[in-house]
Design an enzyme around this catalytic site. Structure first.
Site, short mmCIF file in Angstrom:
data_model
loop_
_atom_site.label_atom_id
_atom_site.label_comp_id
_atom_site.label_asym_id
_atom_site.label_seq_id
_atom_site.Cartn_x
_atom_site.Cartn_y
_atom_site.Cartn_z
N ARG A 130 0.83 -1.22 0.00
CA ARG A 130 0.00 0.00 0.00
C ARG A 130 0.86 1.25 0.00
O ARG A 130 0.50 2.24 -0.64
CB ARG A 130 -0.93 0.01 1.22
CG ARG A 130 -2.10 -0.95 1.09
CD ARG A 130 -3.06 -0.83 2.26
NE ARG A 130 -4.12 -1.82 2.16
CZ ARG A 130 -5.28 -1.62 1.55
NH1 ARG A 130 -5.52 -0.47 0.96
NH2 ARG A 130 -6.19 -2.58 1.51
N GLU A 143 -1.47 -8.36 4.23
CA GLU A 143 -2.91 -8.44 4.51
C GLU A 143 -3.41 -9.84 4.22
O GLU A 143 -2.96 -10.51 3.28
CB GLU A 143 -3.68 -7.40 3.70
CG GLU A 143 -3.25 -5.97 4.02
CD GLU A 143 -4.13 -4.95 3.34
OE1 GLU A 143 -5.25 -5.29 2.92
OE2 GLU A 143 -3.69 -3.79 3.22
N GLU A 153 -10.62 -2.83 -4.81
CA GLU A 153 -9.90 -1.93 -3.90
C GLU A 153 -8.61 -1.42 -4.56
O GLU A 153 -8.28 -0.22 -4.47
CB GLU A 153 -9.57 -2.68 -2.61
CG GLU A 153 -8.73 -1.91 -1.60
CD GLU A 153 -9.58 -1.01 -0.71
OE1 GLU A 153 -9.01 -0.41 0.21
OE2 GLU A 153 -10.79 -0.90 -0.95
N ASP A 191 -13.72 5.17 -11.05
CA ASP A 191 -14.14 6.55 -10.79
C ASP A 191 -13.18 7.50 -11.51
O ASP A 191 -12.34 8.16 -10.89
CB ASP A 191 -14.15 6.81 -9.29
CG ASP A 191 -14.76 8.17 -8.96
OD1 ASP A 191 -15.40 8.76 -9.84
OD2 ASP A 191 -14.57 8.65 -7.82
N HIS A 209 -18.71 -8.15 2.61
CA HIS A 209 -17.91 -9.05 1.78
C HIS A 209 -17.99 -8.49 0.36
O HIS A 209 -18.92 -8.79 -0.39
CB HIS A 209 -18.46 -10.48 1.83
CG HIS A 209 -18.48 -11.06 3.21
ND1 HIS A 209 -17.32 -11.42 3.89
CD2 HIS A 209 -19.51 -11.35 4.05
CE1 HIS A 209 -17.64 -11.91 5.08
NE2 HIS A 209 -18.96 -11.88 5.20
N CYS A 224 -16.37 -9.11 -2.24
CA CYS A 224 -16.29 -10.10 -3.33
C CYS A 224 -17.68 -10.53 -3.77
O CYS A 224 -17.90 -10.90 -4.92
CB CYS A 224 -15.51 -11.32 -2.89
SG CYS A 224 -13.88 -10.94 -2.24
#
Length: 742
Positions: free
Chosen positions: A389, A418, A429, A486, A708, A710
């Site tokens: 990240r 993660e 994400e 976006d 969730h 997914c």
């Protein structure tokens, strides 16, 4: 006796080619009186036996003098054909006005006597000549321009508006007249009067009924078979129709296609095998309306209104394969007319095409490993992206560059440190965070235009444009993996992305150089576009008052640089005579030339993933929809499509949830969507395509909601009050980033 048109082989009598036997109409030939018709037919039979008694063989040649004499002299024709009629039909004079017709109809409605109205309809639709006689503004005027059809539109509208209210025998007589007109075997090119008749007949409201479909189909077939030049005239005449009059035949054509594909009753229409030309003809005519809509200064109706939703239920992949194999040949496919395919169908075609490419790529990797007797790792079936990240952008760039050969595999993302397993949520994400970082103003790749609220390419020059290629690759991966981003590019950017829609074979060919207009600049730099518009309309002395030259200045990384719009531009003043050229060159410089290298890298990045013929089916607006989804959030639609697990629709927690969500401001609604699905964008198919699910989780009510991403699922503890649910939900959606940090 049918009309006759022959091809003149050497030695054949030339006069025979100009004779046409009919009911008084002809195409550049002689008109034969109805009274003499039988006599003439008998005489012509004898002549044709003499002239064409040797089928497939040429008659002995005749000398040029004889041929010339026969062509010019009427003495070679039989006596019956020497009648002094003009070579072109003379349209009879009809003096009925719109007001008089409406008064006739009103009297007929009141008295119940329809004789005069019946006679009008019977005569008017008996032939193309009579149609022109009734509706042409000047009976024998030429009106041979695309700007004016010469049709009295007000009268046509009045006649058609009254038609469906007349007795059935009148309506049947109109259809019978149209049949007679269409069944005449026309030869040679059409006259403008014929085009006018087609233009008027295609507006007939009777074609809404399936009982008229056989007649309608023949009309459409003849219009579809017209020459390209004739279609050009029709397109420009159609665009002059009012929005309501334009929409009506479009809707009838769409209904005709849908009904032919899926008739309500099996025996309602002739067997499809016997009328396979119906749908191609209707689609081609619909294409004329679509072209008219496109060339109109302002679109008459939204392009989405040409979509036929029925086609979502056919085998569109078979249509796509047919189009790929046969192109725009005589083998019909709906993909030849992409305006009729909805974005849902086009998205599905791209997805299926992408899946096939993914499978093919994975199979090649698998076969390669097996052939070398190497251990097969299931990871080779995926494009595996592993990023930190803290170094998101640099890691992503390195991974995509290193794994360029795997771009067409299924994407799978892992965040270092993660525990999240990517079933789709981590991918969403990754896209969201990467786009947010790339388009940040501090990064400098893109400039945010406050007036137009969109991003545009920075014009700064550098040695390496790989990061622009990364953005293009990201957009391609998003489309390829059905992820909405976006991103706020102007529509012109997507037009550039489709110029051309597939990468050219010539590596030196220019890409992304779409024709730029002042309207395109208006999307990005509205203030500058207005200023240039004022320059074009200025009435004073342009040279002295504006004091401009063909040289412009642009700031790059804090340094102002000059650019000549043409060789020696700094010495060429802008005048009233050359200001259009100045504006065109300036707009082209801003939107194309000044950012060419940046956009070329972006273009190649996008097409390195989305190298598909399916892109040729898309409009710029549809590419934008596929990349960005829809920004319009309809939470009521989401509520209707929602599924439940452990809860019922009417339970207190569910009712409180929807009360809170529907009352949320737009910003919180976006956060909720992002929390539950990993993206705040709505997919092409709308909220129903999200498969949004609300599940019950048996934990204490002091817990926050869980999602969730997914599976587009949100899990709610059994909150008892609206206030409690709103408080916990707001905290959860406002602090949603990351997947279980270690």
């Amino acid at each position: 006796m049918p009309k006759t048109s022959t091809h003149n082989a050497p030695g054949q009598a030339r006069w025979a080619t100009i004779v046409t036997v009919g009911t008084g109409e002809t195409k550049g030939g002689l008109i034969i009186n109805r009274m003499n018709r039988r006599c003439v037919e008998r005489h012509l039979v004898c002549w044709f036996i003499v002239c064409f008694s040797l089928p497939g063989r040429e008659l002995p040649p005749i000398c040029s003098d004889v041929r010339q004499k026969q062509r010019l002299s009427i003495d070679t024709l039989p006596p019956e054909v020497k009648a002094p009629f003009p070579s072109d039909p003379v349209i009879p004079l009809r003096t009925k006005t719109t007001k008089e017709f409406q008064e006739d109809v009103e009297r007929a409605v009141q008295s119940g006597v329809w004789r005069e109205v019946r006679e009008f309809y019977l005569t008017t639709f008996d032939s193309f000549i009579e149609i022109n006689a009734a509706f042409k503004r000047e009976a024998n005027g030429s009106f041979n321009t695309i700007d004016d059809s010469g049709v009295n539109a007000k009268f046509v509208n009045a006649v058609y508006d009254a038609l469906l209210s007349t007795p059935q025998d009148i309506q049947k007589s109109v259809l019978k007249g149209i049949i007679n007109s269409l069944l005449r075997e026309w030869k040679g090119p059409r006259t403008k009067d014929d085009l006018r008749a087609y233009f008027i007949l295609v507006q007939n409201p009777q074609y809404s009924s399936t009982s008229t479909y056989v007649i309608y189909a023949h009309l459409l077939r003849q219009i579809a078979a017209l020459s390209e030049a004739d279609h050009h005239f029709l397109v420009h005449w159609l665009k002059k129709l009012s929005p309501r009059r334009f929409r009506q035949p479009v809707e009838r054509l769409l209904q005709f296609i849908s009904t032919r594909l899926f008739p309500a009753e099996p025996d309602e229409l002739p067997p499809l095998t016997k009328c396979s030309w119906w749908i191609p003809s209707a689609t081609k005519v619909l294409g004329l309306f679509n072209a008219a809509n496109s060339v109109s200064t302002t679109p008459i109706m939204p392009f989405t209104d040409f979509y036929n939703i029925t086609l979502e239920h056919i085998d569109f992949m078979e249509e796509y394969r047919t189009w790929q194999n046969y192109g725009n040949s005589n083998r019909f496919s709906f993909c030849q007319f992409p305006f009729i395919l909805s974005t849902v169908v086009k998205k599905a075609i791209i997805q299926k095409d992408s899946e096939q490419q993914m499978i093919s790529q994975a199979r090649q990797s698998l076969v390669s490993k097996v052939s070398r007797r190497q251990r097969v790792d299931m990871n080779l079936l995926f494009l595996n992206i592993k990023v930190r990240r803290a170094q998101l952008l640099s890691d992503s760039l390195d991974e995509l560059t290193r794994k360029r050969c795997d771009l067409k595999k299924k994407l799978r993302v892992t965040f270092v440190g993660e525990a999240g397993l990517d079933m789709g949520g981590l991918t969403k994400e990754w896209f969201l965070l990467l786009v947010r970082q790339i388009f940040h103003t501090d990064y400098g790749m893109f400039t945010y235009m406050k007036d137009s609220r969109c991003h545009w390419f920075s014009s700064w020059k550098c040695d390496n444009y790989s990061e622009f290629q990364l953005v293009g690759t990201l957009m391609g991966l998003a489309v390829y993996n059905s992820i909405a981003l976006d991103i706020h590019f102007p529509l012109y950017c997507y037009r550039k992305l489709l110029t051309p829609p597939t990468i050219p074979c010539d590596q030196n060919a220019l890409v992304g150089m779409a024709t730029a207009t002042l309207d395109d600049l208006q999307q990005i730099m509205p203030e500058l576009a207005r200023g240039l518009g004022e320059l074009l309309s200025y009435e004073g002395n342009v040279e002295e008052d504006f004091y401009l030259s063909f040289q412009v200045f642009q700031e790059e990384m804090g340094v102002v640089k000059s650019h000549n719009l043409k060789p020696g531009g700094d010495k060429i003043p802008v005048t009233k005579q050359n200001r259009k050229e100045y504006v065109q060159l300036y707009v082209d410089f801003l939107l194309n030339k000044s950012i060419y290298k940046q956009f070329a890298a972006f273009y190649h990045g996008f097409h390195s993933v989305c190298a598909s013929d399916a892109l040729m089916l898309l409009r710029p607006e549809e590419v934008e929809m596929l990349v960005c989804g829809s920004p319009e959030l309809d939470m009521s639609a989401l509520q209707k499509a929602a599924q439940y697990e452990g809860y019922g629709k009417t339970e207190t927690t569910v009712r409180c949830f929807w009360d809170v969500v529907l009352a949320f401001p737009l910003e919180l609604q976006k956060k909720l969507l992002h929390f539950a699905t990993g993206s705040d964008r709505v997919p092409v198919g709308g909220m129903a395509d999200l498969n949004f699910k609300i599940s019950k989780i048996d934990v204490p009510t002091d817990w926050l909601p869980i999602s969730h991403t997914c599976f587009n699922q949100i899990c709610l503890p059994p909150y008892r009050t609206r206030k409690e649910l709103k408080h916990k939900l707001t905290i959860a959606i406002s602090n949603a980033e990351g997947f279980g940090l270690e």
